[in-house]
Motif scaffolding. Sequence first.
Motif, PDB file in Angstrom:
ATOM      1  N   SER A 201       0.870  -1.192  -0.017  1.00  0.00           N
ATOM      2  CA  SER A 201      -0.222   0.220  -0.140  1.00  0.00           C
ATOM      3  C   SER A 201       0.965   1.194  -0.147  1.00  0.00           C
ATOM      4  CB  SER A 201      -0.751  -0.086   1.264  1.00  0.00           C
ATOM      5  OG  SER A 201      -1.842  -1.176   1.154  1.00  0.00           O
ATOM      6  N   GLU A 207      -3.287   9.687  -3.153  1.00  0.00           N
ATOM      7  CA  GLU A 207      -4.212   8.808  -2.892  1.00  0.00           C
ATOM      8  C   GLU A 207      -3.860   7.610  -2.552  1.00  0.00           C
ATOM      9  OE1 GLU A 207      -7.422   8.742  -3.388  1.00  0.00           O
ATOM     10  OE2 GLU A 207      -7.683  10.769  -3.934  1.00  0.00           O
ATOM     11  N   GLN A 208      -4.261   6.783  -1.276  1.00  0.00           N
ATOM     12  CA  GLN A 208      -3.807   5.777  -0.735  1.00  0.00           C
ATOM     13  C   GLN A 208      -4.143   4.396  -1.762  1.00  0.00           C
ATOM     14  OE1 GLN A 208      -2.216   5.506   1.873  1.00  0.00           O
ATOM     15  NE2 GLN A 208      -1.895   3.187   1.963  1.00  0.00           N
ATOM     16  N   THR A 209      -3.195   3.954  -2.163  1.00  0.00           N
ATOM     17  CA  THR A 209      -3.288   3.009  -3.246  1.00  0.00           C
ATOM     18  C   THR A 209      -2.775   1.650  -3.079  1.00  0.00           C
ATOM     19  OG1 THR A 209      -3.175   4.921  -4.835  1.00  0.00           O
ATOM     20  CG2 THR A 209      -2.630   2.514  -5.772  1.00  0.00           C
ATOM     21  N   ASN A 236      -7.465   2.051  -6.052  1.00  0.00           N
ATOM     22  CA  ASN A 236      -7.855   3.118  -4.914  1.00  0.00           C
ATOM     23  C   ASN A 236      -9.119   3.677  -5.145  1.00  0.00           C
ATOM     24  OD1 ASN A 236      -7.579   4.889  -7.110  1.00  0.00           O
ATOM     25  ND2 ASN A 236      -5.494   5.461  -7.039  1.00  0.00           N
TER      26      ASN A 236
END
Length: 297
Positions: A201, A207-209, A236
């Motif tokens: 992650s 953006e948290q992906t 995401n």
Amino acid sequence: MTNPGRPRTPPRRRRRTRKLVITSVVIIGLLVAVDFGAAAVFEYQVSKRAREQFNLTDDPAVKVHGFSFLAQAFSGEYDHVSIDAKGVPVQDTLRDLEVHVDLQGVLAPLGDLLSGSLKEVEVREVEGQVRVKASDVSRAILENKNPLVSSITNLTIDPISEADVQSDPDERSEEQQAAADRAQELEDDDDTRAGAKICASGDIGGEQTDFCAYGLITLIEAAKAKFTPSRLEVRNSVLGSGELPEQFEADILTMLTVTLDPGELPFTVTPTAVNVEQGVLSVKGKAFDVVLGGSGE
């Protein structure tokens, strides 16, 4: 009335039998204790020499396999001895390496062992392995700085086939899958390359992906191993399960291309193969007629 059954065992004979059983148990217990004690002495001697050979700060764990130790000790040759060292640092990036060594045909005279004068240990065959854990791989990737990625967490490593490196199994035709299955049957655990899936992650572009990179880990020189990803899967809140813009994806794949240098393998073992296990990338090889030297202090 007389008892027509079997005659009773005289009390004196029962006591004698009981004494023999107790004596046998005591003797066996003493032999086992002596066996384990002698093995501990031998393991300590080998551990000291392995510590010097690895240049470690602590003695590694040594295990003599097979029973009994004393039977092997009287012959002066031990079939299989393993050595394990954990938390071995190499430079600043690789801080938690694991070293595993299998020694086959270890020669150590019993007299030298008991007197404490054992100066060196000869080994007919050595198979060594240096294992790089996911935490170290994560640090190595972050050294490839990329302005799009500010962090990486929860990195995992899994073995995959070389066919899965190139394409998604869910998108193959039956003919392509059959060809992939045939190719996988020919893959060798002792090869200079292996398929790996590295997932993590990260904060990508704010953006948290979640992403997974599919690629090959390859033995390139000395004990160095290089991971080269071929394709990337991302998810995401903006993309869902989709693709990054082409340039972004190329930049991420470049960042995930990483060379791991765990240093020389122990006991001058020549690296011959790479391997992928869950959570671990490793380099391994063999050497023959090795001597573990050191002081007998």
